[in-house]
Design an enzyme around this catalytic site. Structure first.
Site, PDB file in Angstrom:
ATOM      1  N   SER A  36      59.771 -49.784  16.573  1.00  0.00           N
ATOM      2  CA  SER A  36      59.588 -50.106  17.981  1.00  0.00           C
ATOM      3  C   SER A  36      60.794 -49.622  18.769  1.00  0.00           C
ATOM      4  CB  SER A  36      59.420 -51.616  18.180  1.00  0.00           C
ATOM      5  OG  SER A  36      60.639 -52.285  17.895  1.00  0.00           O
ATOM      6  N   LYS A  37      60.576 -49.373  20.067  1.00  0.00           N
ATOM      7  CA  LYS A  37      61.662 -48.872  20.911  1.00  0.00           C
ATOM      8  C   LYS A  37      62.742 -49.924  21.118  1.00  0.00           C
ATOM      9  CE  LYS A  37      58.697 -47.331  24.079  1.00  0.00           C
ATOM     10  NZ  LYS A  37      58.174 -46.689  25.317  1.00  0.00           N
ATOM     11  N   ARG A  38      62.407 -51.189  20.967  1.00  0.00           N
ATOM     12  CA  ARG A  38      63.409 -52.255  21.129  1.00  0.00           C
ATOM     13  C   ARG A  38      64.394 -52.281  19.972  1.00  0.00           C
ATOM     14  NH1 ARG A  38      58.805 -54.863  22.609  1.00  0.00           N
ATOM     15  NH2 ARG A  38      58.634 -55.844  20.564  1.00  0.00           N
ATOM     16  N   ASP A  98      59.468 -44.551  28.263  1.00  0.00           N
ATOM     17  CA  ASP A  98      59.721 -43.377  27.433  1.00  0.00           C
ATOM     18  C   ASP A  98      58.605 -43.221  26.402  1.00  0.00           C
ATOM     19  OD1 ASP A  98      62.026 -43.036  28.791  1.00  0.00           O
ATOM     20  OD2 ASP A  98      63.389 -43.261  27.094  1.00  0.00           O
TER      21      ASP A  98
END
Length: 484
Positions: free
Chosen positions: A255-257, A18
């Site tokens: 961050s995406k995490r 993404d």
């Protein structure tokens, strides 16, 4: 006023999942600077790391940039005279430059195996070595000479030979003079024949005529490597603008995490308007002169654009500010456009109910827009308008006063004969219930609200009655009356 030289800028994401919100953040400033100077904004897809590619990711990059109004002037879909704009389609471009660096003594082959390099890093960490990085075991050796030593692999990489006088300071158009750490002998061509980021970015930026490189501050440490490559290859150096990193509220890097809002798709999925998200990113880039200028179009942003306004302190990604902006933009939309956006949002999300009358929705959205934050907020507030019958919530039934039956009887009586527009309904009910029965408005209209919507809280009552119409309004009020 000094005339600005047309700038060529680029954003160069990797299609490895993404799209990150940082891609849009950089693209916003890329596009603004290109627009400010009458230049061009380029999208380049950096897909040389074939092991990390995710199917559909590149299309998401195109879609989200277009959604935000940040489409490039040149790119894989738009075309342009500097294409191709995917690095995987440019592989033949890089090899001659690598060969030139080897011939000029600025690069060399390295046959060290991954296992040897891992052991080297482990040893350097254990001894807390003053200078870490590759130890140049392969420098100056032929393949045959290197093959006699441990840790050999058949297929070499190519490394740049960093001199002791590597340029460690450079001028940044946001930060002024910047000092970077000493670089190691960076791999510039991998064993699979693909260039690394460092080699490809320099060659591509030069061949595409990029004059201003806008990127995150995490790339400051790589700039000496890039400056060396520019100088060795005889390329003119671009301007560098290292943007601050977006941070979570605890100041950690977004961050995406750890933060769903790091995903660019998340904003669309949640029901944010693209103009609000873009405005939010503008504010993250640099604070406005005053609170009155927080809301600004992209055109206004471009008009006042200046690199010296960029805040070098990592801006905190505060979604509360975005919520406020989104509510503002929602309220600025006309009923027709807001309705279209709501319908499109639910269709895209896959939960649009075909029984909803869009004309009724269009009449009703002005009743709830003041209390909307996201596009998905409208239908839950207006669901009673599209229900065949309403279920009265337990809390709403418990809130009914002891004289609820009397109130409903009086309300039904007056609503049967009066004109059925919101103003007339309000005047008639006030005269009958407040003035006639001597009941405070809060208690006079509460039972009517519960009967009409099934809830204690609802959009404006009289306007809701007008939209539902006399027959449906009376049917609902009588249904509640029969239970009392």
């Amino acid at each position: 006023m000094t005339e600005l030289t047309p700038a060529r800028t680029r954003v160069a994401p990797s299609p490895t999942g993404d799209p990150h919100v940082g891609t849009a953040f950089m693209a916003l400033f890329d596009k603004a600077w290109a627009a400010k100077t009458g230049g061009s904004f380029v999208l380049r897809i950096e897909d040389t790391d074939q092991n990390r590619l995710v199917e559909g990711s590149e299309q998401q990059i195109h879609d989200t940039l277009a959604w935000l109004g940040l489409s490039p002037d040149e790119g894989p879909l738009e075309g342009g005279e500097f294409g191709p704009y995917r690095q995987s389609e440019r592989l033949e471009t890089y090899r001659p430059f690598v060969e030139r660096l080897i011939a000029d003594g600025h690069a060399y082959y390295c046959w060290c195996s991954p296992e040897r390099l891992a052991e080297l890093r482990k040893e350097q960490d254990a001894t807390k070595a003053a200078r870490t990085g590759y130890d140049r075991l392969c420098l100056g050796k032929t393949r045959e000479e290197r093959a006699k030593l441990p840790g050999f692999t058949e297929t070499p990489v190519v490394r740049m030979l960093v001199p002791d006088d590597a340029p460690l300071t450079f001028t940044d158009i946001i930060r002024g003079e910047v000092k970077a750490p000493f670089p190691d002998d960076q791999v510039i061509l991998k064993a699979d024949g693909f260039p690394t980021y460092h080699m490809a970015v320099v060659v591509d930026d030069h061949l595409m005529g990029i004059t201003t490189v806008v990127r995150g501050e995490e790339w400051i440490s790589s700039t000496p490597k890039h400056l060396l490559l520019y100088r060795w290859l005889g390329f003119p150096e671009p301007q560098y603008a290292h943007m601050p990193l977006l941070r979570n509220t605890d100041r950690s890097k977004i961050s995406k995490r750890r933060n769903p809002a790091a995903r660019l798709m998340w904003f669309r999925e949640q029901g944010y308007l693209p103009e609000a998200v873009r405005n939010f990113l503008q504010l993250l880039g640099y604070p406005p002169a005053d609170d009155d200028s927080e809301v600004a179009t992209f055109e206004e942003f471009v008009e006042n654009f200046s690199w010296d306004k960029v805040n070098t302190t990592g801006p905190v990604f505060d979604v509360k500010k975005l919520d406020w902006l989104n509510g503002h933009y929602i309220r600025a939309l006309g009923a027709d456009e807001l309705t279209e956006r709501i319908v499109a949002f639910h269709v895209e999300r896959g939960d649009w109910d075909s029984v909803i009358d869009i004309d009724v929705l269009r009449r009703a959205v002005p009743l709830v827009s003041e209390r909307m934050t996201l596009l998905g907020d409208a239908l839950p507030k207006l669901g009673f308008l599209f229900a065949d019958r309403v279920e009265v919530e337990e809390a709403a039934r418990a809130s009914l006063p002891g004289n609820a039956a009397e109130v409903l009887d009086a309300g039904i009586d007056v609503l049967e004969t009066m004109p059925f527009d919101a103003a007339s309904i309000q005047a008639g009910l006030r005269e009958k219930l407040v003035d006639g029965l001597g009941i405070k408005p809060k208690f006079a209209f509460g039972p009517l609200r519960v009967g009409l919507t099934g809830a204690k809280v609802s959009p404006p009552l009289f306007e809701s009655m007008e939209i539902l119409g006399r027959e449906e309004t009376l049917t609902r009020l009588r249904a509640l009356r029969e239970t009392l």
